[in-house]
Scaffold this active site. Structure first.
Site, PDB file in Angstrom:
ATOM      1  CB  THR A  27      50.165 -11.502  26.478  1.00 39.61           C
ATOM      2  OG1 THR A  27      50.153 -12.327  25.312  1.00 39.61           O
ATOM      3  CG2 THR A  27      48.736 -11.262  26.936  1.00 39.61           C
ATOM      4  CD  GLN A 102      38.142  -6.842  21.121  1.00 35.57           C
ATOM      5  OE1 GLN A 102      37.311  -7.054  22.003  1.00 35.57           O
ATOM      6  NE2 GLN A 102      38.751  -7.827  20.488  1.00 35.57           N
ATOM      7  CG  ASP A 105      48.517  -1.927  23.525  1.00 36.51           C
ATOM      8  OD1 ASP A 105      48.521  -1.579  22.329  1.00 36.51           O
ATOM      9  OD2 ASP A 105      48.427  -3.123  23.876  1.00 36.51           O
ATOM     10  CG  HIS A 120      37.314  -1.445  23.276  1.00 38.02           C
ATOM     11  ND1 HIS A 120      37.521  -2.751  23.660  1.00 38.02           N
ATOM     12  CD2 HIS A 120      36.102  -1.435  22.663  1.00 38.02           C
ATOM     13  CE1 HIS A 120      36.480  -3.488  23.293  1.00 38.02           C
ATOM     14  NE2 HIS A 120      35.615  -2.718  22.681  1.00 38.02           N
ATOM     15  CB  CYS A 128      36.541  16.585  30.618  1.00 37.02           C
ATOM     16  SG  CYS A 128      35.199  17.153  31.692  1.00 37.02           S
ATOM     17  CB  CYS A 131      33.505  20.232  28.993  1.00 33.85           C
ATOM     18  SG  CYS A 131      35.284  20.105  29.305  1.00 33.85           S
ATOM     19  CB  CYS A 156      33.984  22.131  32.869  1.00 28.72           C
ATOM     20  SG  CYS A 156      34.019  20.337  32.800  1.00 28.72           S
ATOM     21  CG  ASN A 219      42.626 -16.532  21.363  1.00 30.04           C
ATOM     22  OD1 ASN A 219      43.177 -15.446  21.487  1.00 30.04           O
ATOM     23  ND2 ASN A 219      41.920 -17.069  22.334  1.00 30.04           N
ATOM     24  CB  ILE A 237      49.713 -13.752  18.706  1.00 27.38           C
ATOM     25  CG1 ILE A 237      48.270 -14.121  19.021  1.00 27.38           C
ATOM     26  CG2 ILE A 237      49.797 -12.589  17.737  1.00 27.38           C
ATOM     27  CD1 ILE A 237      47.640 -13.236  20.073  1.00 27.38           C
TER      28      ILE A 237
END
Ligand code: NAD
Length: 253
Positions: A27, A102, A105, A120, A128, A131, A156, A219, A237
């Protein structure tokens, strides 16, 4: 001794640290999180639809909006912040076993970290869904600039998306296995900038604690894991991580 002093000492004496990072990490680089006060979903719960694989496959309008969002994503212009750089110092000091992120970026790698596991996936590639053809996102975004709003696979004709994990998609098994292994081997897990509400990523905290590691949550809002954490450092952070890692990097060769 404050909690910050304790965590400084734990980092300085740790054998192997794993950082589990979430959207809060970025952030300060100008990329909004999902569930923080200015989060994408906090401000527009409807935006959550764009993160569902079922909606993406079923609805061409969802895909068009997703492609526009990728083209305009702040990640393309964002720079790593002081929090990212602190984790680079930790890796250079030889104490960081892995970052399990996670985030999609790529800012940990841009900052200079090498041991990054992208739980992630990454917005920097497209894939794709039929395929599996992968290519640099820049190539696919160039097709948007040329007028396509939902570019199909060049090989494809299948549906293409970013190489990120949407809700309803499984994580890459090898990446998850590597992150789980790292969590089971560390003696300190730093959970940084995550609401720790998305599984299996958040479950890495359980893995670490059940193998005897200390959990430290960094956090600015409570998380469901605060109860099993040795400490939650409640702050920004970009301020807290450099303060925590500073002593560790001074002590390294
Ligand atoms: P989240 O939005 O659920 O939680 C972020 C947490 O970080 C919140 O509790 C928020 O209060 C806190 N936070 C935000 N900025 C902070 C700061 N500067 N200092 C301290 N705390 C701060 O994010 P999540 O837990 O990562 O899970 C959501 C999903 O969002 C993930 O799956 C991830 O893939 C995706 N996501 C990624 C990005 C990115 O790549 N930068 C951005 C948005 C969402």
């Amino acid at each position: 001794m404050t909690d910050l002093d304790d965590v400084r000492e734990w980092v300085a004496s740790a054998r192997a640290v794993v950082a589990l990072t979430g959207a809060g990490m970025s952030t300060a680089s100008g990329i909004p999180d999902f569930r923080g006060p200015q989060g994408i979903w906090t401000r527009s719960p409807e935006a959550q639809r764009l993160s569902s694989i079922d909606e993406y496959v079923a609805d061409a309008e969802v895909r068009r909006r997703s492609w526009a969002g990728r083209r305009d994503h702040p990640a393309w212009h964002a720079e790593p912040n002081a929090g990212h750089r602190a984790l680079v110092d930790l890796e250079h000091g030889g104490r960081l076993l892995a970052i399990a992120t996670q985030n999609i970026d790529g800012l940990h790698q841009r900052a200079g970290n090498e041991q990054v596991l992208e739980l992630h996936g990454s917005i920097r590639e497209s894939i794709c869904l039929s395929c599996g053809d992968r290519r640099p996102m820049g190539e696919t975004l160039a097709r948007l600039d040329a007028g396509e709003s939902d570019p199909p696979c060049l090989l494809c004709g299948g549906i293409v998306k970013s190489a990120t994990i949407s809700f309803g998609q499984p994580l890459d098994r090898a990446v998850l296995a590597a992150a789980t292994y790292a969590a089971s081997r560390c003696d300190l897990l730093l959970a940084v900038g995550s609401s720790l509400s998305v599984h299996p990523a958040a479950g890495l905290c359980d893995v670490a604690v059940s193998h005897g590691a200390r959990l430290v949550v960094v956090n600015d809002a409570p998380t469901p894991y605060d109860g099993i954490a040795a400490v939650r450092l409640d702050g920004r952070i970009e301020d807290v991580l450099p303060a925590v890692v500073g002593v560790g990097s001074d002590l390294t060769p």
